[in-house]
Design an enzyme around this catalytic site. Sequence first.
Site, mmCIF file in Angstrom:
data_model
loop_
_atom_site.group_PDB
_atom_site.id
_atom_site.type_symbol
_atom_site.label_atom_id
_atom_site.label_comp_id
_atom_site.label_asym_id
_atom_site.label_seq_id
_atom_site.Cartn_x
_atom_site.Cartn_y
_atom_site.Cartn_z
ATOM 1 N N THR A 239 62.600 5.516 -40.008
ATOM 2 C CA THR A 239 63.023 4.796 -41.068
ATOM 3 C C THR A 239 64.087 5.787 -41.819
ATOM 4 O OG1 THR A 239 61.239 5.505 -42.172
ATOM 5 C CG2 THR A 239 61.091 3.475 -41.503
ATOM 6 N N GLU A 457 58.045 -20.792 -19.536
ATOM 7 C CA GLU A 457 58.893 -20.362 -20.533
ATOM 8 C C GLU A 457 59.249 -21.898 -21.458
ATOM 9 O OE1 GLU A 457 59.386 -17.627 -21.261
ATOM 10 O OE2 GLU A 457 58.530 -16.787 -19.473
#
Length: 729
Positions: A239, A457
């Site tokens: 971060t 899918e």
Amino acid sequence: MKPNKGNNKKNVMGLVSLILWALVLTMIFKSCSSSYASANEVQVEYSVFRQWVVEELVDSVSMAGGRYEITLKDGKEEEAKKFLPAEEEKQGGIFAFAPVAPQEKQYVTTPPPVEDLGIYSLMGEHGVRYHSDPVNTGSYLLSMLLSTLLPVVILVGAMMFLMRGIGKNGMGGMGGVGKANAKVYVEKKTGVTFHDVAGQDEAKESLQEIIDILHNPAKYTEIGAKLPKGALLVGPPGTGKTLLAKAVAGEANVPFFSISGSDFVEMFVGVGASRVRDLFKEAAKMAPCIIFIDEIDTIGKSRDNRMGGNDEREQTLNQLLAELDGFDPGKGIIVLGATNRPEVLDKALLRPGRFDRRITIDRPNLAGRLATLQVHTRNIRLSDDVDLKKIALATAGTVGADLANLVNEAALRAVRHGRRAVNQEDLLASFEFVIAGSEKKNSVLTAFERRLVAYHEVGHAMVAYKQKHAEPVQKITIVPHTEGSLGYTLLMPEEDKTNLRTKEELMAQITVSMGGRAAEEVVMNTMTNGASQDIQEATSVARNMVAMFGMSEEFGMMALGSVRNQYLDGGYGLDCADDTAAVMDKAVKAILDVCYKAAVDVIKESRDDMDKVVAYLLEKETITGGEMVAILEGRDPALVEDAYASTRTKSRPLPGDIEPPARNIHMISEEIKSPAAVEGAEENAPAPERPEEEKPADDGPIPMAGPTEEAPAEETSSEESSVEDTERN
């Protein structure tokens, strides 16, 4: 004068210890060398020696140093061995590395303590020559000096060279063991300011006050305020905690001491504490400055005896606590620490007066990711079709390091394809490369396997399309990838949902994960291991709903677990009895059963639509969500121009006043030049857009195919065409 005497005493004791060590090593070397030198000697008993003399096997005897060195007559050695015990025929010496030839053996015997006067007459009777060398006292003393004192001098000199810091720090450690290995940066070397950090506005505001304290400490002391001594930077890996610390030093234009927590830990007890003292001593000389300790949890763990304890780490922590209490913050010394495991830190380290502030650097939100992408693409050549907002939407939950890697991968891909600028396809393809890996070009699937993967899918995509609270579908592919998947369905979130999700959204997420297995059972009448990852993700979400979020009827608002590593894997541990955990498993299964039944219902109701989408997917291998919507609406999917169109193209404005995402991209409001043309276009439209409030209401969380879904599809197609036309302009 007392401190000087103490230091001199330490120096003398250190020198004496060096000399003693050198003497010990010299004696060891001498014993080893003497043992090696006597490897060719054979010790003979004195009685055997007398027998050799009687048998006239001895030629001469040399008497020196309290022993007799025996020389046998030529050709008599084999006969002499008959008088030796079997073990004495072996060579002596503990360092006898190789056998010695028989003619090189030296037979030695030691006379008894009481002088044997008859041995001389006995040797005279049998013709044995004997003699003794005179002793030269000078050469003897010289040999003793060379063999004993010279090695000592050499060893002492070598040790003093290795411990050249002895005159300055006493016995500070060999090779600078006790020195602090902190890397000192100044502003011109770091080259990092707040301009290079994005997506962490709250953290920058908190650190901005620290910069002001370093520049103007008197402004705060005049009012009676106590200056903070330290700040703890907490957040997930990647971060930007280290980047922010460097940016603070760059903004304040002060020296920057950077050291990792692991640099304090050594195998020698007390070295870590010595390094802490040395670090703060050097920082006091260069104040005002910033001390940055990365991974402070290495030395700042809670001091408990559950796992046995660590003397070196605890002494280092105690010294750090003492230094934090001892230095004056008015001199301008600020200590910054960084960790992603704040839950393991010692309570004494976090109390007021030490690390006074805790600054959380969390994963950036949508606006933060967009700003971070702008920073990382500052030096990247972008094409006109780049829209960083779509990339920011697709990368929910990522950190700054992930976004930097994504941009770099996109630049590399552009170069591989022979382009001189990065386009939108490069950015989205690099995002897919990060999550799914590269395509397996040599992988071959049978016709049945391709059809099975396609229905799997499309099952995910169809359930997501029919769910009210699910994320829109952007891409469906049945091309195998290196991460182990034979295909995948990519969902594109419309807005940032990383921090807050409703129960309906979580249930929809589980239902979408179940769509692949539901399609396998309903259409293909089988089950495969391809749904293993989907099942793990669905079970994890359901378990969090029961144990952490209080979203089950069995337990209600009762928390059954607590977070263990909030900023790492986000895992938690159960804080309940075994019987309660068994009931929790039943509650998790109940949620999964409800979501799976909903997915099966969607697949059964949408079977005809799925067949159409699967047929097109088997032909193209990769389709977009926009092409799927076109098939369901009866339109030609080949007319969908957007290569990354999702099943829903409705966009939301970004919070706050944010600049355009790229240099060559213009906002929609800047492109509208003639309102009259827009009004004319609306007059020529076939039908007005249906108001939001006139749309049919949804009766449940899983609306099926029918009139309820037609209105959103029409709205999507109209907004999609308008947005695409505007962006192309």
